[in-house]
Design a protein around this motif. Structure first.
Motif, PDB file in Angstrom:
ATOM      1  N   VAL A 342       0.968  -1.073  -0.051  1.00 22.50           N
ATOM      2  CA  VAL A 342       0.128   0.011   0.141  1.00 22.50           C
ATOM      3  C   VAL A 342       0.854   1.332  -0.111  1.00 22.50           C
ATOM      4  CG1 VAL A 342      -1.955   1.169   1.178  1.00 22.50           C
ATOM      5  CG2 VAL A 342      -1.689  -1.168   1.323  1.00 22.50           C
ATOM      6  N   HIS A 343       0.744   2.151  -0.920  1.00 21.41           N
ATOM      7  CA  HIS A 343       1.519   3.169  -1.000  1.00 21.41           C
ATOM      8  C   HIS A 343       1.277   4.139   0.218  1.00 21.41           C
ATOM      9  CE1 HIS A 343       3.386   7.043  -2.485  1.00 21.41           C
ATOM     10  NE2 HIS A 343       4.124   6.260  -3.540  1.00 21.41           N
ATOM     11  N   PRO A 344       2.444   4.739   0.669  1.00 19.31           N
ATOM     12  CA  PRO A 344       1.922   5.656   2.020  1.00 19.31           C
ATOM     13  C   PRO A 344       0.905   6.913   1.598  1.00 19.31           C
ATOM     14  CG  PRO A 344       4.167   5.827   1.156  1.00 19.31           C
ATOM     15  CD  PRO A 344       3.713   4.477   0.537  1.00 19.31           C
ATOM     16  N   HIS A 362       8.775  11.829   1.202  1.00 17.88           N
ATOM     17  CA  HIS A 362       9.956  11.563   1.645  1.00 17.88           C
ATOM     18  C   HIS A 362      10.359  12.476   2.874  1.00 17.88           C
ATOM     19  CE1 HIS A 362      10.915  15.352  -0.419  1.00 17.88           C
ATOM     20  NE2 HIS A 362      10.515  14.712  -1.422  1.00 17.88           N
ATOM     21  N   HIS A 363       9.575  13.338   3.332  1.00 22.37           N
ATOM     22  CA  HIS A 363       9.727  14.097   4.632  1.00 22.37           C
ATOM     23  C   HIS A 363      11.124  14.930   4.441  1.00 22.37           C
ATOM     24  CE1 HIS A 363       6.757  11.053   6.200  1.00 22.37           C
ATOM     25  NE2 HIS A 363       7.461  10.233   5.831  1.00 22.37           N
ATOM     26  N   LEU A 372      16.992   3.661   3.648  1.00 23.67           N
ATOM     27  CA  LEU A 372      15.809   2.680   3.861  1.00 23.67           C
ATOM     28  C   LEU A 372      15.647   1.940   2.851  1.00 23.67           C
ATOM     29  CD1 LEU A 372      13.654   5.352   6.077  1.00 23.67           C
ATOM     30  CD2 LEU A 372      15.336   3.428   7.207  1.00 23.67           C
ATOM     31  N   LYS A 373      15.648   2.296   1.606  1.00 27.67           N
ATOM     32  CA  LYS A 373      15.203   1.295   0.519  1.00 27.67           C
ATOM     33  C   LYS A 373      13.710   1.703   0.446  1.00 27.67           C
ATOM     34  CE  LYS A 373      18.778  -2.013   0.356  1.00 27.67           C
ATOM     35  NZ  LYS A 373      19.895  -1.543   1.151  1.00 27.67           N
ATOM     36  N   ALA A 374      13.389   2.858   0.601  1.00 32.00           N
ATOM     37  CA  ALA A 374      11.737   3.260   0.469  1.00 32.00           C
ATOM     38  C   ALA A 374      11.724   4.518  -0.266  1.00 32.00           C
ATOM     39  CB  ALA A 374      11.191   3.319   1.709  1.00 32.00           C
ATOM     40  N   SER A 375      10.851   4.567  -1.100  1.00 37.18           N
ATOM     41  CA  SER A 375      10.803   5.845  -1.855  1.00 37.18           C
ATOM     42  C   SER A 375       9.949   6.853  -1.244  1.00 37.18           C
ATOM     43  CB  SER A 375       9.866   5.647  -3.241  1.00 37.18           C
ATOM     44  OG  SER A 375       8.593   4.948  -2.956  1.00 37.18           O
ATOM     45  N   ALA A 376       9.182   6.229  -0.205  1.00 36.67           N
ATOM     46  CA  ALA A 376       8.388   7.404   0.651  1.00 36.67           C
ATOM     47  C   ALA A 376       8.005   6.531   1.805  1.00 36.67           C
ATOM     48  CB  ALA A 376       6.886   7.623  -0.099  1.00 36.67           C
ATOM     49  N   THR A 377       7.425   7.063   2.748  1.00 35.44           N
ATOM     50  CA  THR A 377       6.928   6.516   3.981  1.00 35.44           C
ATOM     51  C   THR A 377       5.654   7.170   4.750  1.00 35.44           C
ATOM     52  OG1 THR A 377       8.445   7.466   5.831  1.00 35.44           O
ATOM     53  CG2 THR A 377       9.050   5.405   4.682  1.00 35.44           C
ATOM     54  N   ALA A 378       4.838   6.527   5.453  1.00 41.90           N
ATOM     55  CA  ALA A 378       3.771   7.173   6.327  1.00 41.90           C
ATOM     56  C   ALA A 378       4.450   7.792   7.666  1.00 41.90           C
ATOM     57  CB  ALA A 378       2.693   6.647   6.483  1.00 41.90           C
ATOM     58  N   ARG A 379       4.069   8.755   8.166  1.00 41.63           N
ATOM     59  CA  ARG A 379       4.668   9.091   9.471  1.00 41.63           C
ATOM     60  C   ARG A 379       3.602   9.647  10.197  1.00 41.63           C
ATOM     61  NH1 ARG A 379       8.223  14.395   9.599  1.00 41.63           N
ATOM     62  NH2 ARG A 379       6.121  15.438   9.520  1.00 41.63           N
TER      63      ARG A 379
END
Length: 409
Positions: A342-344, A362-363, A372-379
């Protein structure tokens, strides 16, 4: 003051978003404002709106007293030696740029080193990239441990006798990591370097003592600590600020102007060109009053409790990845995560439909995202007004998000 008393001071929290009670979990981006700050801004504009340091009339005197009074509150808040060491800026980004382009350009040469980390916010990366290009200095990165923390052994291995500047955030806006700034500063000074601290995610949440940390510069923003937007602080040791040239020139910061030469005012005003951010500074002073009334120690303890609670609850969701230290005692009130497949941005959109505000993207930390090998995250980020019940709603919203996308695909 209990949590409900604290929440009563924040009128924006008592509303519905998309038909649901607002759950605001994005204070790392910007905090909400208590009534006392809002009323202080209103009072300034209603009762003594005037420029400072210039007029001798009554309104000008009141405005000057309030503006300089706010500087003294900031001095006390971070335990600086003198108000001469407190510069008002537009925010932490401006403050870090001032250090890079004033101190950095004047003190760096080819072969010198600037040391930062992979976890830095773009505001503590790009200015140093620019200065390195202009001076021929080398930009180096302290490596991160598997959990995103910094080891002092790696600091010692990275900082050398060629290092002139070490610049590290006190608290990561992504990982929640609390970096050992005092120890890093000691290593920097042992090698003849100065210590710059990005305190944007620290000053709102924990007691900062610049003399104890022995940092040379500290930058932070008002809007993340219950204050207005557009106001921030650069703290600098007096011996550095006295030697630095102003980045901006014009009115207010001058002593004497001739046709071909000019001289500058004494500290701190030589760094505050033009009409300063008067209302913002006065509002920041009110925010400091509010935070000190509650107690920074109480705020920090509350956020540690919330982070631990959130990590426990979120880790029970299947397919959940939580970034940063597993030990909640090693992090501030920030929990960054992804749900498998699921995309953030989709996570944040579904949560918003439930009245829950989180950050996705990407904050402003793209090098860390790559690490982190992540294009984006949720925070989800917590502050003094958040509750465990709100985290329960976050968990419910994430379970609903996961179920929704499982049904779709």
């Amino acid at each position: 003051m209990n949590i409900q008393d604290i929440r009563s001071h924040f009128p924006i929290l008592h509303q519905e978003v998309n038909g649901k009670p607002l759950v605001y979990l994005d204070s790392a981006a910007t905090s909400q404002k208590p009534v006392s700050v809002i009323e202080t801004l209103e009072k300034y504009y209603k009762e003594y709106n005037s420029n400072v340091h210039r007029g001798v009339h009554t309104l000008g005197t009141k405005a000057t007293d309030a503006y300089e009074g706010a500087r003294e509150k900031v001095r006390r808040f971070i335990n600086a030696k003198s108000t001469e060491e407190i510069i008002f800026t537009r925010g932490a980004t401006t403050a870090l740029n001032m250090v890079a382009h004033s101190y950095g350009l004047d003190n760096l040469r080819e072969g010198d080193e600037i040391v930062i980390t992979f976890m830095e916010h773009h505001a503590n990366i790009i200015p140093w990239q620019q200065v390195a290009k202009k001076t021929g200095a080398t930009l180096k990165y302290i490596p991160l441990q598997v959990d995103g923390t910094i080891s002092l052994e790696d600091v010692r291995a990275t900082v050398t006798s060629n290092t002139k500047i070490v610049s590290v955030m006190k608290v990561s806006n992504v990982l929640g990591v609390m970096n050992p700034i005092k120890e890093i500063a000691k290593i920097a000074h042992e090698n003849g370097a100065i210590m710059v601290v990005d305190g944007a995610q620290a000053a709102p949440h924990m007691k900062i003592d610049v003399q104890d940390l022995d940092c040379d510069f500290l930058a932070f923003s008002g809007h993340k600590m219950c204050g207005p937007t557009g106001i921030g602080v650069l703290y600098g040791k007096k011996q550095h600020l006295e030697k630095m040239e102003p980045v901006e020139t014009g009115g207010e910061m001058i002593d004497f102007v001739d046709l071909y030469e000019s001289t500058w005012k004494e500290l701190p005003w030589k760094f505050e060109a033009g009409t300063p951010i008067i209302a913002g500074a006065v509002g920041l002073g009110a925010a400091i009053d509010f935070l000190e009334q509650i107690g920074l120690e109480n705020i920090e303890a509350h956020e540690h409790k919330l982070a631990a609670y959130a990590m426990d609850k979120l880790s029970q969701i299947e397919g959940m990845t939580i970034y940063g230290p597993k030990d909640p005692g090693l992090r501030a009130g920030v929990v960054t995560f992804n749900i498998e497949d699921v995309h953030p941005h989709d996570v944040a959109t579904v949560l918003d439909a439930e009245g829950i505000a989180v950050r996705a993207g990407h904050h402003c930390a793209q090098p860390l995202m790559k690490w982190l090998k992540a294009s984006a995250t949720a925070r989800a980020s917590f502050y003094l007004y958040n509750t465990e019940e709100e985290i329960d709603k976050l968990v419910e919203g994430l379970i609903k998000t996961k179920e929704y996308f499982s049904d779709v695909f």
